[in-house]
Design an enzyme around this catalytic site. Structure first.
Site, PDB file in Angstrom:
ATOM      1  N   ASP A  38       0.824  -1.101  -0.094  1.00 11.93           N
ATOM      2  CA  ASP A  38      -0.119  -0.058  -0.075  1.00 11.93           C
ATOM      3  C   ASP A  38       0.897   1.217  -0.015  1.00 11.93           C
ATOM      4  OD1 ASP A  38      -2.299  -1.626  -0.168  1.00 11.93           O
ATOM      5  OD2 ASP A  38      -2.836  -1.244   2.185  1.00 11.93           O
ATOM      6  N   SER A  83     -19.616 -21.504 -28.176  1.00 10.20           N
ATOM      7  CA  SER A  83     -19.832 -22.208 -26.986  1.00 10.20           C
ATOM      8  C   SER A  83     -19.448 -23.598 -27.251  1.00 10.20           C
ATOM      9  CB  SER A  83     -21.290 -21.728 -26.536  1.00 10.20           C
ATOM     10  OG  SER A  83     -22.055 -22.599 -27.349  1.00 10.20           O
ATOM     11  N   LEU A  84     -19.619 -24.293 -26.164  1.00 13.75           N
ATOM     12  CA  LEU A  84     -19.403 -25.810 -26.040  1.00 13.75           C
ATOM     13  C   LEU A  84     -20.654 -26.751 -26.293  1.00 13.75           C
ATOM     14  CD1 LEU A  84     -16.718 -25.722 -23.183  1.00 13.75           C
ATOM     15  CD2 LEU A  84     -16.211 -26.173 -25.865  1.00 13.75           C
ATOM     16  N   GLU A 114     -10.188 -30.159 -18.422  1.00 15.93           N
ATOM     17  CA  GLU A 114      -9.962 -29.025 -17.353  1.00 15.93           C
ATOM     18  C   GLU A 114     -11.433 -28.911 -16.870  1.00 15.93           C
ATOM     19  OE1 GLU A 114      -9.506 -25.471 -20.037  1.00 15.93           O
ATOM     20  OE2 GLU A 114      -8.016 -26.602 -21.211  1.00 15.93           O
ATOM     21  N   LYS A 116     -14.630 -26.591 -15.860  1.00 15.19           N
ATOM     22  CA  LYS A 116     -15.559 -25.765 -16.381  1.00 15.19           C
ATOM     23  C   LYS A 116     -16.006 -24.792 -15.215  1.00 15.19           C
ATOM     24  CE  LYS A 116     -19.198 -25.632 -19.738  1.00 15.19           C
ATOM     25  NZ  LYS A 116     -19.929 -24.525 -19.390  1.00 15.19           N
ATOM     26  N   ASP A 118     -17.699 -21.571 -13.757  1.00 16.22           N
ATOM     27  CA  ASP A 118     -18.940 -21.280 -13.933  1.00 16.22           C
ATOM     28  C   ASP A 118     -19.191 -19.782 -13.614  1.00 16.22           C
ATOM     29  OD1 ASP A 118     -21.691 -21.317 -14.396  1.00 16.22           O
ATOM     30  OD2 ASP A 118     -22.530 -22.072 -12.420  1.00 16.22           O
ATOM     31  N   ARG A 137     -18.672 -12.052 -23.799  1.00 15.69           N
ATOM     32  CA  ARG A 137     -18.925 -12.847 -24.992  1.00 15.69           C
ATOM     33  C   ARG A 137     -19.987 -12.161 -25.786  1.00 15.69           C
ATOM     34  NH1 ARG A 137     -22.424 -17.084 -26.139  1.00 15.69           N
ATOM     35  NH2 ARG A 137     -21.914 -18.586 -27.348  1.00 15.69           N
ATOM     36  N   TYR A 226      -7.933 -19.731 -20.073  1.00 15.50           N
ATOM     37  CA  TYR A 226      -7.894 -21.077 -20.617  1.00 15.50           C
ATOM     38  C   TYR A 226      -7.828 -21.417 -22.028  1.00 15.50           C
ATOM     39  CZ  TYR A 226     -12.771 -19.961 -20.698  1.00 15.50           C
ATOM     40  OH  TYR A 226     -14.221 -19.414 -20.978  1.00 15.50           O
ATOM     41  N   LYS A 293     -10.692 -31.085 -24.189  1.00 12.84           N
ATOM     42  CA  LYS A 293     -10.296 -30.432 -25.595  1.00 12.84           C
ATOM     43  C   LYS A 293      -9.337 -31.333 -26.193  1.00 12.84           C
ATOM     44  CE  LYS A 293     -10.893 -25.768 -23.439  1.00 12.84           C
ATOM     45  NZ  LYS A 293     -10.044 -24.815 -22.723  1.00 12.84           N
ATOM     46  N   LYS A 317     -21.246 -32.163 -18.129  1.00 19.22           N
ATOM     47  CA  LYS A 317     -21.845 -31.330 -17.068  1.00 19.22           C
ATOM     48  C   LYS A 317     -22.254 -32.214 -16.018  1.00 19.22           C
ATOM     49  CE  LYS A 317     -24.189 -27.606 -18.081  1.00 19.22           C
ATOM     50  NZ  LYS A 317     -23.791 -26.136 -18.108  1.00 19.22           N
ATOM     51  N   CYS A 411     -46.933 -11.197  11.919  1.00 20.53           N
ATOM     52  CA  CYS A 411     -45.455 -11.449  12.423  1.00 20.53           C
ATOM     53  C   CYS A 411     -45.260 -12.386  13.271  1.00 20.53           C
ATOM     54  CB  CYS A 411     -44.911 -10.052  12.575  1.00 20.53           C
ATOM     55  SG  CYS A 411     -43.102 -10.122  12.926  1.00 20.53           S
ATOM     56  N   CYS A 414     -43.950 -10.181  16.437  1.00 20.79           N
ATOM     57  CA  CYS A 414     -44.429  -9.407  17.325  1.00 20.79           C
ATOM     58  C   CYS A 414     -45.981  -9.468  16.988  1.00 20.79           C
ATOM     59  CB  CYS A 414     -43.906  -8.141  16.942  1.00 20.79           C
ATOM     60  SG  CYS A 414     -44.610  -7.319  14.991  1.00 20.79           S
ATOM     61  N   CYS A 429     -43.173  -6.901   7.801  1.00 22.58           N
ATOM     62  CA  CYS A 429     -43.811  -6.485   9.239  1.00 22.58           C
ATOM     63  C   CYS A 429     -43.727  -5.084   9.426  1.00 22.58           C
ATOM     64  CB  CYS A 429     -43.135  -7.269  10.323  1.00 22.58           C
ATOM     65  SG  CYS A 429     -43.690  -6.698  11.814  1.00 22.58           S
ATOM     66  N   CYS A 435     -40.936  -4.472  16.721  1.00 17.98           N
ATOM     67  CA  CYS A 435     -40.758  -5.692  16.501  1.00 17.98           C
ATOM     68  C   CYS A 435     -39.238  -6.059  16.863  1.00 17.98           C
ATOM     69  CB  CYS A 435     -41.122  -5.912  14.965  1.00 17.98           C
ATOM     70  SG  CYS A 435     -40.807  -7.554  14.423  1.00 17.98           S
TER      71      CYS A 435
HETATM   72  S1  IVH Z   1     -13.147 -23.369 -23.937  1.00 22.32           S
HETATM   73  C1  IVH Z   1     -14.662 -22.674 -28.381  1.00 22.32           C
HETATM   74  N1  IVH Z   1     -12.591 -24.004 -21.210  1.00 22.32           N
HETATM   75  O1  IVH Z   1     -18.047 -22.514 -20.945  1.00 22.32           O
HETATM   76  C2  IVH Z   1     -14.768 -22.877 -26.802  1.00 22.32           C
HETATM   77  N2  IVH Z   1     -14.516 -22.989 -21.596  1.00 22.32           N
HETATM   78  O2  IVH Z   1     -20.253 -23.540 -22.664  1.00 22.32           O
HETATM   79  C3  IVH Z   1     -13.954 -22.015 -25.948  1.00 22.32           C
HETATM   80  N3  IVH Z   1     -15.955 -22.461 -19.763  1.00 22.32           N
HETATM   81  O3  IVH Z   1     -18.249 -19.856 -23.005  1.00 22.32           O
HETATM   82  C4  IVH Z   1     -14.234 -22.368 -24.471  1.00 22.32           C
HETATM   83  N4  IVH Z   1     -14.654 -23.145 -18.150  1.00 22.32           N
HETATM   84  O4  IVH Z   1     -17.455 -19.579 -20.728  1.00 22.32           O
HETATM   85  C5  IVH Z   1     -13.463 -23.429 -22.157  1.00 22.32           C
HETATM   86  N5  IVH Z   1     -11.901 -24.562 -19.091  1.00 22.32           N
HETATM   87  C6  IVH Z   1     -12.971 -24.059 -19.975  1.00 22.32           C
HETATM   88  C7  IVH Z   1     -13.926 -23.383 -19.585  1.00 22.32           C
HETATM   89  C8  IVH Z   1     -14.957 -22.896 -20.470  1.00 22.32           C
HETATM   90  C9  IVH Z   1     -15.703 -22.350 -18.550  1.00 22.32           C
HETATM   91  C10 IVH Z   1     -17.217 -21.539 -20.322  1.00 22.32           C
HETATM   92  C11 IVH Z   1     -16.946 -20.517 -21.145  1.00 22.32           C
HETATM   93  C12 IVH Z   1     -17.646 -20.802 -22.659  1.00 22.32           C
HETATM   94  C13 IVH Z   1     -18.710 -21.765 -22.096  1.00 22.32           C
HETATM   95  C14 IVH Z   1     -19.121 -22.866 -23.161  1.00 22.32           C
END
Ligand code: IVH
Length: 672
Positions: A38, A83-84, A114, A116, A118, A137, A226, A293, A317, A411, A414, A429, A435
């Protein structure tokens, strides 16, 4: 200090701060204390203010945010963000792997497994090692430009380490909110009478879209990267690219932590999946599955992509963890603002590694929607992973004569008749003066650090005083005498004195914090500040109509109605009269010599001055009703420029046609 010396010192401090930031947030191995960090940051901020010609949009000082963006520009992604596809069972995943092998017959395939995460996907560009742009995105082909918000996330590097990164590249990852930070944030929101976030993912994506980056900086966000976009052929596979990104200073999933693993067979893939399906609740953040992947880039290229998702990757999932148990009964909690929350009391059941006895039911509508009855066999799930919730009823197991559920009308604390405002999900309430949980809750809020910050008192003392009938509301605090406290248990004379002195000292707390302390529903810290600055006195605020309130920047109908209702209540009017008589601050303290000459003007200052210090000019702007802002934009009314105004600022000002004046002209404007 000469400008040359300052430049050197600034560079030195920035370098050191980038490095220590990396050690702390990425390596988890700090080498200096928070205090020393700091100190360095403060030294840098001071020099940057004094020598604005050395401005750097990626200075470590930018972590604290500050700029406000009204509307984020929407920009096209250079490469679409796909997306996946998802799989939900071993069979589905086996099918995918077979399909992939079939597309590349006789080739050896290596996979990277890897977590996933959230959270919210993000794409960040770096130019010559400096962060230059960050996009959400969005719809995959275009996203919101939220660069300043991303810069506040401490684990996102502003400058890269070493020198072997590409001159220009894009990296993708997931912004998320760790569970501990999420729990704390929601706790705070509840205390402020704000709606809590449903889960860490919502709070991460919500935080990224806030207009004020200084507020984003206060949100506990983190980010795993990632995916490195391959713009020039540097690596032959995903694994090497991610590991290199780790060397450049990014927070990447590390094989040592088992966050990432190479796998050559379906069994190896399932070892990873099964491990994390069990162990995911021990992670400090949420994951909702595993991503698999294909490692080799040439194989990835040949597999290609559909319009929506790549064929070289797939998500597995996890099933949300669910259990059946019996709903014994529903009880109700009363919060500080009188909000009623129904709670399900359950036959204890083991769920995701913990024993669950209670689950949240949110509100009356939710109970009706589930068609819940006491004695029902219900499904409980860990959704937000922290507080389990009831998600359904096993109707096959319902007793034939189970009576319909009736939500309470009075309530539980009270006995007052509950109210429900139009358009609101919760019952309240209305008995906020008597209360018990509301009485203690309000006083606790009033004395809290961000409100009156009364030294020597905590929530137990409040509880003790209420129990002993010494106080019923916040005005009673100011009548307390040392002698009254002495008979209480564990109350030494010294502590009693401290408390009474602490209460007396709080009379100096500025109006905006007193207003926040009153605990008017929906009036959190920021709203209290806005209202105090706008109306200046409690009398003016009390007299304000709903229309006048809504006319204030960022005050909506819901807040306005709540404020009007609060002041219409005679009990509140009496309370405020007593607090006024006790000598609390109910007016904004105006500094002497102030005026409204600069009212409505947004003023940027730049460079060094002879007659005034920079801080002095900032204070003068505020004293005369103007607003000092950091960067030049279309909304800037005026720039006060001194020696060495940065050339980029000057160009921008000229392009936008913003008037630039010197310090003498400024002094004349305000009559100095
Ligand atoms: S690879 C072309 N790796 O999942 C795909 N995605 O359902 C590139 N996500 O939009 C994504 N962990 O927001 C990848 N280890 C991971 C991830 C990951 C979470 C999310 C990401 C993506 C969504 C697809």
């Amino acid at each position: 200090m000469s400008p040359d010396e300052a430049r050197l010192k600034i560079e030195q401090l920035r370098k050191a701060l980038h490095h220590h930031n990396y050690l702390y947030y990425i390596k988890d191995q700090p080498e200096i204390s928070d205090y020393d960090f700091d100190q360095k940051l403060e030294a840098l901020q001071k020099l940057e203010a004094e020598f604005p010609q050395f401005e750097d949009p990626n200075s470590p000082s930018r972590r604290v945010g500050g700029g406000i963006t009204k509307d984020f520009p929407t920009l096209k992604h250079k490469y679409p963000m796909l997306s996946l596809s998802n799989t939900y069972s071993r069979e589905e995943l086996e099918d995918y792997l077979k399909r992939t092998q079939k597309a590349l017959p006789d080739e050896e395939l290596e996979f990277i497994c890897e977590l996933k995460y959230d959270g919210a996907a993000i794409s960040i560009r770096y130019q010559n090692g400096s962060l230059s742009q960050a996009l959400t995105r969005g719809d995959g082909s275009q996203g919101d430009e939220i660069t300043n918000n991303i810069k506040t996330i401490p684990s996102v590097p502003l400058h890269l380490r070493g020198s072997d990164y590409p001159a220009e590249f894009e990296i993708r990852g997931e912004v998320f909110m760790p569970l501990a930070g999420f729990a704390e944030l929601n706790q705070r929101r509840l205390q402020e009478g704000l709606e809590p976030f449903a889960n860490p993912r919502n709070s991460a994506s919500g935080s990224l879209k806030m207009q004020d980056s200084a507020l984003v900086a206060e949100r506990p966000l983190d980010c795993f990267l990632y995916f490195v976009m391959q713009e020039e052929p540097l690596f032959s596979n995903h694994y090497d690219a991610v590991m290199a990104a780790g060397e450049w200073g990014f927070k990447i999933p590390r094989p040592e932590q088992n966050y990432l693993r190479k796998a050559k067979s379906i069994d190896e893939i399932f070892d990873f999946i099964n491990h994390w399906d069990q162990a995911r609740h021990e992670l400090p953040f949420e994951i909702d599955g595993i991503v698999i992947k294909v490692n080799d880039y040439r194989q990835q290229e040949r597999l290609g992509a559909t319009a929506k998702s790549p064929r070289w990757a797939i998500a597995y999932k996890f099933k949300a963890e669910q259990q059946e148990t019996i709903l014994r009964n529903v009880s109700y909690q009363v919060g500080r603002t009188g909000a009623i929350t129904p709670v399900a009391n359950l036959e204890p059941v083991s769920l995701a590694g913990t024993t669950v006895k209670r689950a949240s039911l949110h509100n009356a509508d939710q109970i009706a929607k589930l068609d819940l009855r006491e004695g029902d066999t219900v499904y409980v799930e860990k959704g937000g992973e922290i507080i389990p919730k009831v998600v359904g009823v096993n109707f096959a197991k319902r007793a034939l004569n189970a009576p319909e559920f009736e939500y309470i009308k009075h309530c539980p604390e009270c006995g007052s008749k509950l109210i429900r405002l139009e358009g609101e999900a919760l019952h309240y309430c209305p008995n906020d003066t008597a209360c018990p949980p509301q009485v203690s809750g309000r006083i606790q809020h009033f004395i809290s650090r961000k409100a009156m910050d009364i030294e020597g008192m905590g929530s137990e003392t409040v509880e003790q005083f209420v129990q002993a009938d010494l106080i019923q509301n916040v005005a009673d605090l100011y009548d307390l005498q040392v002698e009254q406290l002495l008979p209480l248990e564990r109350m030494a004379e010294k502590s009693a004195q401290n408390i009474v002195e602490g209460i007396a000292a709080s009379k100096e707390i500025p109006f905006e914090r007193v207003l926040f302390g009153l605990g008017i529903r929906y009036v959190g810290e920021t709203v209290a500040k806005k209202l105090a600055r706008h109306f200046e006195t409690i009398n003016a605020l009390q007299a304000a109509s709903k229309e006048e309130l809504v006319a204030v920047d960022e005050i909506g109908e819901r807040i306005a109605e709540s404020v009007v209702a609060y002041f219409a209540d005679t009990a509140h009017q009496n309370l405020i009269e007593r607090l006024q008589a006790a000598g609390l601050q109910f007016e904004v303290v105006k500094q002497e010599g102030g005026s409204q000459t600069l009212a409505g003007l947004s003023i940027v200052i730049s460079g060094n001055f002879e007659r005034f210090g920079r801080k002095e000019i900032k204070d003068l702007i505020e004293l005369h009703g103007g607003k000092n802002t950091g960067s030049v934009s279309g909304k800037t009314s005026l720039i006060v420029a001194g020696e060495g105004m940065g050339p980029s600022k000057r160009k921008k000002a000229e392009d936008l046609g913003v008037k630039i004046i010197g310090e003498e002209e400024f002094a004349q404007m305000i009559g100095l």
